[in-house]
Scaffold this motif. Structure first.
Motif, short mmCIF file in Angstrom:
data_model
loop_
_atom_site.label_atom_id
_atom_site.label_comp_id
_atom_site.label_asym_id
_atom_site.label_seq_id
_atom_site.Cartn_x
_atom_site.Cartn_y
_atom_site.Cartn_z
N GLU A 175 0.83 -1.20 0.00
CA GLU A 175 0.00 0.00 0.00
C GLU A 175 0.87 1.26 0.00
OE1 GLU A 175 -3.18 2.54 -0.04
OE2 GLU A 175 -3.07 0.39 -0.48
N LYS A 176 1.97 1.24 0.75
CA LYS A 176 2.89 2.38 0.80
C LYS A 176 3.48 2.66 -0.58
CE LYS A 176 7.04 4.00 3.28
NZ LYS A 176 8.01 4.05 2.17
N ILE A 177 3.88 1.58 -1.27
CA ILE A 177 4.44 1.75 -2.61
C ILE A 177 3.40 2.37 -3.54
CG2 ILE A 177 5.29 0.51 -4.64
CD1 ILE A 177 6.44 -1.58 -2.66
N CYS A 178 2.17 1.87 -3.49
CA CYS A 178 1.12 2.38 -4.37
C CYS A 178 0.85 3.86 -4.09
CB CYS A 178 -0.15 1.56 -4.20
SG CYS A 178 -0.04 -0.14 -4.83
N VAL A 179 0.75 4.21 -2.81
CA VAL A 179 0.47 5.60 -2.45
C VAL A 179 1.58 6.52 -2.96
CG1 VAL A 179 0.30 7.20 -0.51
CG2 VAL A 179 -0.96 5.05 -0.46
N GLU A 180 2.83 6.11 -2.77
CA GLU A 180 3.94 6.96 -3.19
C GLU A 180 4.06 7.04 -4.72
OE1 GLU A 180 7.37 5.55 -1.13
OE2 GLU A 180 6.65 6.23 0.84
N MET A 181 3.77 5.94 -5.41
CA MET A 181 3.80 5.97 -6.87
C MET A 181 2.73 6.92 -7.42
SD MET A 181 6.16 3.84 -8.19
CE MET A 181 7.23 4.59 -6.96
N LYS A 182 1.58 6.98 -6.73
CA LYS A 182 0.48 7.84 -7.19
C LYS A 182 0.79 9.32 -7.03
CE LYS A 182 -2.77 5.58 -4.88
NZ LYS A 182 -4.12 5.22 -4.38
N GLN A 183 1.83 9.65 -6.28
CA GLN A 183 2.20 11.06 -6.12
C GLN A 183 2.96 11.59 -7.33
OE1 GLN A 183 0.84 12.48 -3.43
NE2 GLN A 183 0.10 10.39 -3.06
N ARG A 184 3.37 10.71 -8.22
CA ARG A 184 4.12 11.15 -9.39
C ARG A 184 3.23 11.92 -10.37
NH1 ARG A 184 8.17 6.25 -11.32
NH2 ARG A 184 9.41 6.12 -9.39
N GLU A 185 3.84 12.82 -11.08
CA GLU A 185 3.13 13.61 -12.06
C GLU A 185 2.53 12.71 -13.15
OE1 GLU A 185 1.64 17.06 -13.77
OE2 GLU A 185 2.77 16.88 -11.88
N GLY A 186 1.25 12.87 -13.39
CA GLY A 186 0.59 12.13 -14.46
C GLY A 186 0.09 10.76 -14.10
N ILE A 187 0.36 10.28 -12.88
CA ILE A 187 -0.09 8.95 -12.47
C ILE A 187 -1.47 9.06 -11.82
CG2 ILE A 187 0.38 6.94 -11.04
CD1 ILE A 187 2.25 7.31 -13.45
N ILE A 188 -2.41 8.31 -12.33
CA ILE A 188 -3.79 8.35 -11.84
C ILE A 188 -4.00 7.36 -10.70
CG2 ILE A 188 -6.22 8.20 -12.48
CD1 ILE A 188 -4.55 10.42 -13.89
N ASP A 189 -3.50 6.14 -10.86
CA ASP A 189 -3.70 5.12 -9.82
C ASP A 189 -2.70 4.00 -10.01
OD1 ASP A 189 -4.81 3.95 -7.61
OD2 ASP A 189 -6.83 3.75 -8.44
#
Length: 279
Positions: A199-213
């Motif tokens: 879950e931590k990885i997913c949350v942090e990946m979603k903070q990237r520009e252009g990433i929706i989910d």
């Protein structure tokens, strides 16, 4: 998708309990059911679909004004549950399947029978069951996850309209590696720790520009050669950030999620501290 079995001997009230569970669970989400009918046939030989099937069709779809039924050869319980998860069901209630490893509510004397595993509740047959408590038990069970269910979930994101694409990764059990023939892999994980790490990885990946989910899932238990181990799904505005994030999410999963792998080969079995799955 949460899955529960209702098992017991004949005439113990299984169908009655299943219908009550379906009614109660329907208030919380969509419900699918599976009925184990080993010696029955949905498309008898004197029907058109039966004639299609007996002529050699591997699958027959029958459509009425209100129903769609698909009849396939070599059916398995896993296939039935996968199809319900892919269809977007939140819950699946299985009637029967005493010999499966699925979580079970067992009625009557069958609760004491040898060989029935993963019993989460033992109930008297044909009784005034506490349906609310049984719904709570269902909600406590682990999710049945497929790649299709993750894609459906990511498409339900309110921001999916900003996405120009969805990329997925599926890790499978590699059968041949440098001359070693792997029959299966067995995975164990610290459930809460591993889930929190993903879950931590997913949350942090979603903070990237252009990433929706971003969603990911890692299976546990015994997984045979060629079968799926891990799924990662990423939705993004453009393909450039989409594929970079997919690869980065996989690398972080391998490095940060505490999962242990036992390799079962023709030359013997051994544990490997390797979080990469078969990819």
């Amino acid at each position: 998708m949460k899955v529960i079995c209702v098992s017991g001997y004949k005439n113990t009230g299984k169908t009655t309990l299943v219908t009550r569970l379906v009614e109660a669970l329907s208030e919380k989400g969509s419900v699918g059911t599976v009925k184990i009918m080993s010696h029955h046939r949905f498309n008898p030989t004197d029907t058109d679909t039966g004639k299609h099937f007996d002529a050699g069709a591997d699958a027959v779809a029958a459509i009425t004004d209100s129903e769609l039924v698909i009849v396939k050869r070599n059916p398995t319980l896993d296939q039935a549950l996968d199809s319900l998860a892919d269809a977007g069901m939140d819950f699946a209630v299985v009637e029967g399947a005493k010999s499966s490893s699925l979580p079970k509510i067992v009625l009557g004397e069958a609760a004491d029978a040898e060989g029935i595993v993963n019993v989460v509740a033992r109930l008297p047959e044909r009784a005034d069951w506490d349906t609310d408590r049984l719904v709570e038990l269902v909600l406590e069970q682990e999710d049945w996850v497929t790649l299709g269910s993750l894609i459906r979930k990511i498409k339900s994101n309110p921001d999916i309209g900003f996405s120009g694409g969805i990329a997925t990764f599926t890790g499978i059990v590699r059968e041949m590696t440098d001359g070693t023939h792997t029959q299966a892999l067995e995975f164990e994980k610290y459930a809460d720790v591993a889930e929190r790490a993903m879950e931590k990885i997913c949350v942090e990946m979603k903070q990237r520009e252009g990433i929706i989910d971003v969603l990911m899932h890692h299976r546990t238990g015994l997984i045979k050669a060629g079968e799926d181990i891990v799924y990662i799904v990423v939705a993004a505005g453009h393909r450039k950030e989409l594929f970079v994030t997919l690869v980065d999410a996989l690398e972080r999963l391998k490095e940060e999620v505490p999962i242990w792998k036992k390799e079962l080969t023709l030359d013997g079995d051994f544990w490997v501290h390797d979080k990469s799955g078969g990819e």
